[in-house]
Motif scaffolding. Structure first.
Motif, mmCIF file in Angstrom:
data_model
loop_
_atom_site.group_PDB
_atom_site.id
_atom_site.type_symbol
_atom_site.label_atom_id
_atom_site.label_comp_id
_atom_site.label_asym_id
_atom_site.label_seq_id
_atom_site.Cartn_x
_atom_site.Cartn_y
_atom_site.Cartn_z
ATOM 1 N N UNK A 160 0.889 -0.972 0.084
ATOM 2 C CA UNK A 160 -0.200 -0.119 0.100
ATOM 3 C C UNK A 160 0.936 1.648 -0.356
ATOM 4 N N UNK A 161 0.409 2.242 -0.764
ATOM 5 C CA UNK A 161 1.258 3.373 -1.087
ATOM 6 C C UNK A 161 0.724 4.284 -0.071
ATOM 7 N N UNK A 162 2.091 4.891 0.545
ATOM 8 C CA UNK A 162 1.470 5.624 1.796
ATOM 9 C C UNK A 162 1.670 7.513 1.761
ATOM 10 N N UNK A 163 -0.125 7.742 1.376
ATOM 11 C CA UNK A 163 0.538 9.272 0.632
ATOM 12 C C UNK A 163 0.968 9.637 1.670
ATOM 13 N N UNK A 164 1.470 11.104 0.938
ATOM 14 C CA UNK A 164 2.678 11.573 1.067
ATOM 15 C C UNK A 164 2.248 13.298 2.025
ATOM 16 N N UNK A 165 0.753 13.085 2.049
ATOM 17 C CA UNK A 165 0.554 14.127 2.961
ATOM 18 C C UNK A 165 0.950 13.912 4.520
ATOM 19 N N UNK A 166 0.737 12.065 4.488
ATOM 20 C CA UNK A 166 1.109 11.611 5.769
ATOM 21 C C UNK A 166 2.991 11.809 6.277
ATOM 22 N N UNK A 167 3.137 11.606 5.489
ATOM 23 C CA UNK A 167 5.196 12.030 4.984
ATOM 24 C C UNK A 167 5.719 13.454 5.002
ATOM 25 N N UNK A 168 5.000 14.183 4.705
ATOM 26 C CA UNK A 168 4.819 15.175 5.340
ATOM 27 C C UNK A 168 4.780 16.258 7.032
ATOM 28 N N UNK A 169 3.257 15.406 6.595
ATOM 29 C CA UNK A 169 3.342 15.898 8.473
ATOM 30 C C UNK A 169 4.340 15.337 9.289
ATOM 31 N N UNK B 76 10.875 6.613 8.375
ATOM 32 C CA UNK B 76 9.399 6.703 7.989
ATOM 33 C C UNK B 76 8.403 5.157 7.424
ATOM 34 N N UNK B 77 10.057 4.528 7.332
ATOM 35 C CA UNK B 77 9.242 3.579 7.246
ATOM 36 C C UNK B 77 8.611 3.222 5.076
ATOM 37 N N UNK B 78 8.868 4.183 4.536
ATOM 38 C CA UNK B 78 8.061 4.788 3.017
ATOM 39 C C UNK B 78 9.174 4.701 2.437
ATOM 40 N N UNK B 79 8.482 4.197 0.972
ATOM 41 C CA UNK B 79 9.739 4.586 0.222
ATOM 42 C C UNK B 79 10.200 6.551 -0.388
ATOM 43 N N UNK B 80 10.819 6.283 -1.559
ATOM 44 C CA UNK B 80 11.550 7.566 -1.638
ATOM 45 C C UNK B 80 10.811 8.405 -2.157
ATOM 46 N N UNK B 81 9.751 8.033 -2.669
ATOM 47 C CA UNK B 81 8.970 8.523 -3.783
ATOM 48 C C UNK B 81 7.434 9.804 -2.626
ATOM 49 N N UNK B 82 7.532 9.325 -2.262
ATOM 50 C CA UNK B 82 6.745 10.545 -0.776
ATOM 51 C C UNK B 82 6.917 11.455 0.211
ATOM 52 N N UNK B 83 8.590 10.894 -0.003
ATOM 53 C CA UNK B 83 9.502 11.768 0.306
ATOM 54 C C UNK B 83 10.220 12.473 0.127
ATOM 55 N N UNK B 84 10.565 12.436 -1.405
ATOM 56 C CA UNK B 84 10.181 13.451 -2.514
ATOM 57 C C UNK B 84 9.171 14.310 -2.326
ATOM 58 N N UNK B 85 8.224 13.578 -2.187
ATOM 59 C CA UNK B 85 7.046 14.645 -2.403
ATOM 60 C C UNK B 85 6.898 16.060 -1.835
ATOM 61 N N UNK B 86 7.429 14.990 -0.532
ATOM 62 C CA UNK B 86 7.219 15.857 1.016
ATOM 63 C C UNK B 86 7.463 16.627 0.915
ATOM 64 N N UNK B 87 9.499 16.384 0.506
ATOM 65 C CA UNK B 87 10.023 17.838 0.909
ATOM 66 C C UNK B 87 9.771 18.662 -0.272
ATOM 67 N N UNK B 88 9.000 18.644 -1.793
ATOM 68 C CA UNK B 88 8.943 19.804 -2.199
ATOM 69 C C UNK B 88 7.875 20.422 -1.122
ATOM 70 N N UNK B 89 7.263 19.627 -0.803
ATOM 71 C CA UNK B 89 5.772 20.573 -0.069
ATOM 72 C C UNK B 89 6.179 20.939 0.842
ATOM 73 N N UNK B 90 7.310 20.303 2.143
ATOM 74 C CA UNK B 90 8.132 21.883 3.122
ATOM 75 C C UNK B 90 8.393 23.481 2.317
#
Length: 237
Positions: free
Chosen positions: A1-10, A36-50
């Motif tokens: 299951x893909x972890x939402x980027x907004x959860x990683x961002x939070x 955070x136990x996720x792939x790099x894709x949501x991390x990358x999206x979260x960093x852009x938001x932050x």
């Protein structure tokens, strides 16, 4: 299951605000994904938001790093809050729903009870919940998101030091809600302006000459040792 980027961002934002990552420190995708136990894709999206929110900057040859706000930037945030919190209260008096009023009344009742009994541990989270609910009651998604981001960034840059009486503080919250219930926008604006000014006076910058090497080293060690999967209760909504 893909972890939402907004959860990683939070999760990353919460750790930045709480001081887990020091200002100027690198935020590598690989280490964040592992933490955070996720792939790099949501991390990358979260960093852009932050980065758009001002918590992260991208530096040449270093990549993503925690931002290093200046004292002037920090002062601007308090000034913006002084302007926007009263506006939000005024709008809430005009646009609130019965659901908003129910939550606000409940929070004031609970906050007053905790303040009278000296249960200070709960008051910070109750205060944040109160202000976020009031912002949502403004009926303006843009104003709401701006106020919530302001509170996050102020909480990151400042600590509250002072002798403000919690009972008095929650009495002010109650006065704001009373005005919102009556639909009195001007009264809500005035009471919130006074409350925000008094709160701002107790804020002191967290960063600067007082930051110690030992404290920074301890936080860095915590980053290396701790792992917080984003699907655990550490996340706040």
């Amino acid at each position: 299951m893909r972890i939402p980027a907004h959860s990683v961002c939070t999760a990353i934002r919460d750790d930045i605000v709480s001081g887990v990552y020091e200002r100027g420190g690198r935020l590598t995708e690989e280490l964040l994904a592992r933490r955070y136990g996720v792939s790099r894709v949501p991390v990358r999206e979260a960093l852009r938001t932050l980065e758009a929110e001002g918590f992260v900057v991208t530096r040449r040859h270093a990549g993503a790093c925690v931002a290093e706000p200046t004292e002037r930037e920090a002062a601007d945030l308090l000034e913006m809050r002084l302007l926007l919190e009263p506006l939000g209260a005024s709008r809430a008096a005009q646009r609130r729903t019965e659901a908003h009023l129910k939550v606000l009344r409940g929070l004031v009742r609970l906050g007053r009870e905790r303040a009278r009994r000296g249960h200070s541990d709960d008051l910070h989270s109750l205060d944040g919940w109160f202000h976020e609910t009031l912002a949502q009651a403004s009926g303006s998604p843009t104003l709401t998101s701006t106020l919530i981001r302001l509170r996050h960034k102020i909480g990151w840059m400042y600590e509250v030091r002072g002798t403000r009486d919690p009972v008095e503080c929650w009495a002010e919250h109650g006065a704001v809600v009373d005005a919102v219930v009556r639909g009195d926008g001007e009264r809500a604006r005035a009471v919130m302006a006074l409350h925000t000014e008094r709160a701002a006076a107790a804020h002191r910058l967290r960063f600067g000459a007082g930051a110690g090497r030992a404290d920074r080293a301890a936080r860095a060690e915590g980053v290396r040792d701790a792992q917080h999967p984003v699907n655990t209760p550490i996340l706040r909504s």
